[in-house]
Design a protein around this motif. Sequence first.
Motif, PDB file in Angstrom:
ATOM      1  N   TRP A  84      33.747  40.505   7.555  1.00  8.05           N
ATOM      2  CA  TRP A  84      32.867  39.328   7.615  1.00  8.05           C
ATOM      3  C   TRP A  84      33.086  38.619   8.922  1.00  8.05           C
ATOM      4  N   ARG A  85      32.181  37.686   9.227  1.00  7.75           N
ATOM      5  CA  ARG A  85      32.346  36.815  10.394  1.00  7.75           C
ATOM      6  C   ARG A  85      32.782  35.437   9.908  1.00  7.75           C
ATOM      7  N   PRO A  86      33.785  34.845  10.542  1.00  6.83           N
ATOM      8  CA  PRO A  86      34.198  33.493  10.156  1.00  6.83           C
ATOM      9  C   PRO A  86      33.015  32.533  10.277  1.00  6.83           C
ATOM     10  N   SER A  87      32.946  31.569   9.377  1.00  5.26           N
ATOM     11  CA  SER A  87      31.830  30.629   9.426  1.00  5.26           C
ATOM     12  C   SER A  87      32.284  29.221   9.065  1.00  5.26           C
ATOM     13  N   LEU A 146      44.484  17.541  -1.610  1.00  7.05           N
ATOM     14  CA  LEU A 146      43.527  17.831  -0.554  1.00  7.05           C
ATOM     15  C   LEU A 146      43.559  16.719   0.477  1.00  7.05           C
ATOM     16  N   GLU A 147      43.400  17.109   1.717  1.00 10.64           N
ATOM     17  CA  GLU A 147      43.206  16.113   2.760  1.00 10.64           C
ATOM     18  C   GLU A 147      41.745  16.175   3.183  1.00 10.64           C
ATOM     19  N   SER A 148      41.253  15.049   3.697  1.00  8.93           N
ATOM     20  CA  SER A 148      39.833  15.001   4.033  1.00  8.93           C
ATOM     21  C   SER A 148      39.596  14.094   5.217  1.00  8.93           C
ATOM     22  N   TRP A 149      38.464  14.307   5.847  1.00 11.60           N
ATOM     23  CA  TRP A 149      38.050  13.401   6.924  1.00 11.60           C
ATOM     24  C   TRP A 149      36.537  13.482   7.071  1.00 11.60           C
ATOM     25  N   PRO A 150      35.940  12.461   7.684  1.00  9.90           N
ATOM     26  CA  PRO A 150      34.484  12.418   7.816  1.00  9.90           C
ATOM     27  C   PRO A 150      33.973  13.515   8.745  1.00  9.90           C
ATOM     28  N   VAL A 151      32.836  14.047   8.429  1.00  9.97           N
ATOM     29  CA  VAL A 151      32.205  15.045   9.289  1.00  9.97           C
ATOM     30  C   VAL A 151      31.349  14.314  10.318  1.00  9.97           C
ATOM     31  N   PRO A 152      31.593  14.568  11.601  1.00  9.23           N
ATOM     32  CA  PRO A 152      30.775  13.925  12.637  1.00  9.23           C
ATOM     33  C   PRO A 152      29.300  14.254  12.427  1.00  9.23           C
ATOM     34  N   ASP A 153      28.462  13.305  12.743  1.00 10.73           N
ATOM     35  CA  ASP A 153      27.040  13.441  12.471  1.00 10.73           C
ATOM     36  C   ASP A 153      26.434  14.702  13.099  1.00 10.73           C
ATOM     37  N   ASP A 154      26.806  14.984  14.337  1.00 13.30           N
ATOM     38  CA  ASP A 154      26.171  16.131  14.989  1.00 13.30           C
ATOM     39  C   ASP A 154      26.741  17.444  14.456  1.00 13.30           C
ATOM     40  N   ALA A 155      27.951  17.394  13.909  1.00 13.98           N
ATOM     41  CA  ALA A 155      28.480  18.601  13.274  1.00 13.98           C
ATOM     42  C   ALA A 155      27.743  18.866  11.956  1.00 13.98           C
ATOM     43  N   LYS A 156      27.433  17.805  11.231  1.00  9.13           N
ATOM     44  CA  LYS A 156      26.699  17.949   9.980  1.00  9.13           C
ATOM     45  C   LYS A 156      25.318  18.538  10.228  1.00  9.13           C
ATOM     46  N   LYS A 157      24.674  18.074  11.295  1.00  8.13           N
ATOM     47  CA  LYS A 157      23.288  18.483  11.553  1.00  8.13           C
ATOM     48  C   LYS A 157      23.175  19.780  12.331  1.00  8.13           C
ATOM     49  N   ALA A 158      24.302  20.259  12.830  1.00  3.81           N
ATOM     50  CA  ALA A 158      24.252  21.419  13.717  1.00  3.81           C
ATOM     51  C   ALA A 158      23.499  22.585  13.082  1.00  3.81           C
ATOM     52  N   SER A 159      22.485  23.053  13.802  1.00  8.21           N
ATOM     53  CA  SER A 159      21.712  24.177  13.276  1.00  8.21           C
ATOM     54  C   SER A 159      22.452  25.489  13.530  1.00  8.21           C
ATOM     55  N   GLU A 160      23.242  25.508  14.568  1.00  2.00           N
ATOM     56  CA  GLU A 160      24.079  26.688  14.839  1.00  2.00           C
ATOM     57  C   GLU A 160      25.444  26.428  14.185  1.00  2.00           C
ATOM     58  N   ILE A 167      32.767  22.981  15.234  1.00  2.00           N
ATOM     59  CA  ILE A 167      34.195  23.155  15.493  1.00  2.00           C
ATOM     60  C   ILE A 167      34.886  21.798  15.564  1.00  2.00           C
ATOM     61  N   GLU A 168      34.121  20.777  15.991  1.00  2.00           N
ATOM     62  CA  GLU A 168      34.681  19.424  16.023  1.00  2.00           C
ATOM     63  C   GLU A 168      35.234  19.014  14.667  1.00  2.00           C
ATOM     64  N   VAL A 169      34.599  19.475  13.608  1.00  2.00           N
ATOM     65  CA  VAL A 169      35.026  19.092  12.270  1.00  2.00           C
ATOM     66  C   VAL A 169      36.497  19.430  12.068  1.00  2.00           C
ATOM     67  N   PHE A 170      36.875  20.562  12.611  1.00  2.00           N
ATOM     68  CA  PHE A 170      38.213  21.054  12.335  1.00  2.00           C
ATOM     69  C   PHE A 170      39.231  20.528  13.327  1.00  2.00           C
TER      70      PHE A 170
END
Length: 227
Positions: free
Chosen positions: A32-35, A198-212, A219-222
């Motif tokens: 598989w490819r990482p996603s 579990l640990e958590s943090w907010p997803v940046p807006d552009d990471a959430k919307k990223a079409s790619e 990657i910013e999310v991580f």
Amino acid sequence: MCGTYAFRKAPREVRALLREHWRPIDIPDDAWRPSYKIKPTQTAPVLVGHSTPAIAKQRWGLLPHWMQERGKAQINAKAETVAEKPMFRDAMRKSRCIVLADGFYEPTGQTQPRPWYFFQDEGESLMGFAGIYTFSELNTVDSASFAILTTRPSKDVALVHDRMPVILPMDDWETWLNQDLSPPALEQFYQPEVSPRLESWPVPDDAKKASEPDGPNCIEVFNRTGI
DNA sequence: CCAGACGTTGTT
DNA sequence: GTCTGG
DNA sequence: CCAGACGTTGTT
DNA sequence: GTCTGG
């Protein structure tokens, strides 16, 4: 859960983790490819099999063999009722799988658009969601499809959302895959109290919307930027 | 009987 | 395939 | 809660 | 009078 999760580990890395912490599984490097974002209808790797577990690629969105409308495929099944519902009970009894992941996204609040949070295991280890699967003639190439069980949220998740995937610690994977066990014997796994921290943090807006989904914005999310 | 449902979560 | 509601 | 049923048979 | 389904 919001219908998106992450599995950014490569086959090679997972092979090593399983060999060290669970049991050796044969996984080709190109399995598989990482996603960063796995979404409904996409094909994703799961662990199947009782005596000899193996990786299978299945479509996210379970469709029983007798249901003809692809639009009615279900990505989730409530753990509280999965053993009784006609759509799920056969799969629950005989076709359980473990959905490999390393985190999941949940939306929060009432204001639109709803912000997302990302959740992952504190130990950064491999995450396994409780899954069930079926074979369907509508799926020709990858003929199986799967759904992820959901349950009440653990304390960590409850602040953000009212449902979460059933997360199985590696010690319980063998039991989940054991076809000799009937659904009542598995109810212990649906208690959010036994869910890993579990640990958590907010997803940046552009990471959430990223079409790619595997591009730099995700990657910013991580890297936890944008907090 | 027989037609119709069979499910969950979200609204990027 | 199997159940339910009409 | 409250309106409405309160019963059985049936397919080829 | 009591139960069930919406």
